[in-house]
Scaffold this motif. Structure first.
Motif, PDB file in Angstrom:
ATOM      1  N   UNK A  55      61.412  79.258  14.561  1.00  0.00           N
ATOM      2  CA  UNK A  55      62.633  79.207  13.764  1.00  0.00           C
ATOM      3  C   UNK A  55      62.779  77.818  13.174  1.00  0.00           C
ATOM      4  N   UNK A  56      63.750  77.674  12.312  1.00  0.00           N
ATOM      5  CA  UNK A  56      63.993  76.385  11.679  1.00  0.00           C
ATOM      6  C   UNK A  56      64.227  75.283  12.719  1.00  0.00           C
ATOM      7  N   UNK A  57      64.858  75.655  13.821  1.00  0.00           N
ATOM      8  CA  UNK A  57      65.173  74.667  14.848  1.00  0.00           C
ATOM      9  C   UNK A  57      64.293  74.816  16.099  1.00  0.00           C
ATOM     10  N   UNK A  58      63.101  75.431  15.957  1.00  0.00           N
ATOM     11  CA  UNK A  58      62.199  75.604  17.095  1.00  0.00           C
ATOM     12  C   UNK A  58      61.604  74.272  17.518  1.00  0.00           C
ATOM     13  N   UNK A  59      61.195  74.232  18.761  1.00  0.00           N
ATOM     14  CA  UNK A  59      60.529  73.027  19.246  1.00  0.00           C
ATOM     15  C   UNK A  59      59.114  72.974  18.673  1.00  0.00           C
ATOM     16  N   UNK A  60      58.564  71.800  18.646  1.00  0.00           N
ATOM     17  CA  UNK A  60      57.218  71.619  18.127  1.00  0.00           C
ATOM     18  C   UNK A  60      56.207  72.351  18.997  1.00  0.00           C
ATOM     19  N   UNK A  77      58.128  92.281  20.537  1.00  0.00           N
ATOM     20  CA  UNK A  77      58.244  92.080  19.084  1.00  0.00           C
ATOM     21  C   UNK A  77      59.196  93.101  18.493  1.00  0.00           C
ATOM     22  N   UNK A  78      59.037  94.351  18.884  1.00  0.00           N
ATOM     23  CA  UNK A  78      59.892  95.388  18.298  1.00  0.00           C
ATOM     24  C   UNK A  78      61.345  95.253  18.747  1.00  0.00           C
ATOM     25  N   UNK A  79      61.571  94.778  19.946  1.00  0.00           N
ATOM     26  CA  UNK A  79      62.957  94.590  20.415  1.00  0.00           C
ATOM     27  C   UNK A  79      63.586  93.328  19.817  1.00  0.00           C
ATOM     28  N   UNK A  80      62.843  92.240  19.841  1.00  0.00           N
ATOM     29  CA  UNK A  80      63.404  90.957  19.456  1.00  0.00           C
ATOM     30  C   UNK A  80      63.511  90.770  17.946  1.00  0.00           C
ATOM     31  N   UNK A  81      62.529  91.245  17.208  1.00  0.00           N
ATOM     32  CA  UNK A  81      62.488  90.929  15.789  1.00  0.00           C
ATOM     33  C   UNK A  81      62.858  92.088  14.872  1.00  0.00           C
ATOM     34  N   UNK A 141      56.425  84.585  14.841  1.00  0.00           N
ATOM     35  CA  UNK A 141      57.752  85.136  14.563  1.00  0.00           C
ATOM     36  C   UNK A 141      58.841  84.412  15.363  1.00  0.00           C
ATOM     37  N   UNK A 142      58.450  83.792  16.471  1.00  0.00           N
ATOM     38  CA  UNK A 142      59.411  83.056  17.293  1.00  0.00           C
ATOM     39  C   UNK A 142      59.758  81.685  16.722  1.00  0.00           C
TER      40      UNK A 142
END
Length: 175
Positions: A148-153, A95-99, A145-146
């Motif tokens: 996104x607008x275009x994330x898979x269902x 979380x701390x690295x990615x976001x 947090x993962x």
């Protein structure tokens, strides 16, 4: 990998050498429910606790550990719970690295803080739902947090399922 190795070593050391704490109150109730699930196949009500209903996921978690070890093997539960603290630590790093785009040293330090936090060290050595609850909560935040607008269902659904499991572990007003 370093966090997993540290977590495994600490889990072994804690399970082997941590002073034995009394099994009372909720811990005894969770143990009673887990052993009843294994031996009788039922989720019992706890005597003298007419208004208290324990959520089902943690007793099922304990029962699963008992099935793969010895029924009543608290040490096995403690060992697995501290491994879960290691997984929480890895999720904190991710979380701390990615976001937050934190430098690796900061993210690794945050992960180590979770791994050595006295609250998690203590509660990993008790039959108590705090560790599983905390893991599921941080997993939910990671998945949420993962999204996104275009994330898979699937990511969205997994996030919701994780939150549902969190609630089934320890229902709190926050959730």
């Amino acid at each position: 990998i370093a966090i997993l190795i540290i977590s495994f070593v600490i889990s072994f050391v804690l399970a082997k050498y941590f002073p034995e704490l009394p099994i009372v109150s909720d811990s005894q109730d969770y143990h009673t429910i887990a052993t009843s699930i294994i031996s009788d196949g039922v989720y019992p009500s706890i005597p003298n606790q007419t208004l208290l209903i324990y959520p089902p996921l943690y007793p099922l978690f304990v029962a699963t550990i008992y099935i793969f070890s010895i029924i009543g093997s608290y040490t096995s539960v403690y060992f697995v719970q501290y491994l879960l603290v290691g997984v929480m630590s890895i999720l904190t790093l991710l979380i701390s690295r990615r976001f937050s785009k934190a430098p690796l040293i900061i993210a690794f330090s945050a992960a180590l803080c979770v791994l050595f936090w006295p609250y998690f060290v203590l509660y990993s050595q008790l039959i108590s739902s705090e560790v599983l609850y905390s893991l599921l909560l941080i997993l939910f935040f990671f998945l949420f947090l993962s999204v996104l607008k275009d994330s898979s269902w699937a990511v969205v659904a997994l996030s919701g399922i994780t939150l549902g499991l969190t609630i089934l572990t320890r229902p709190v007003a926050l959730l």
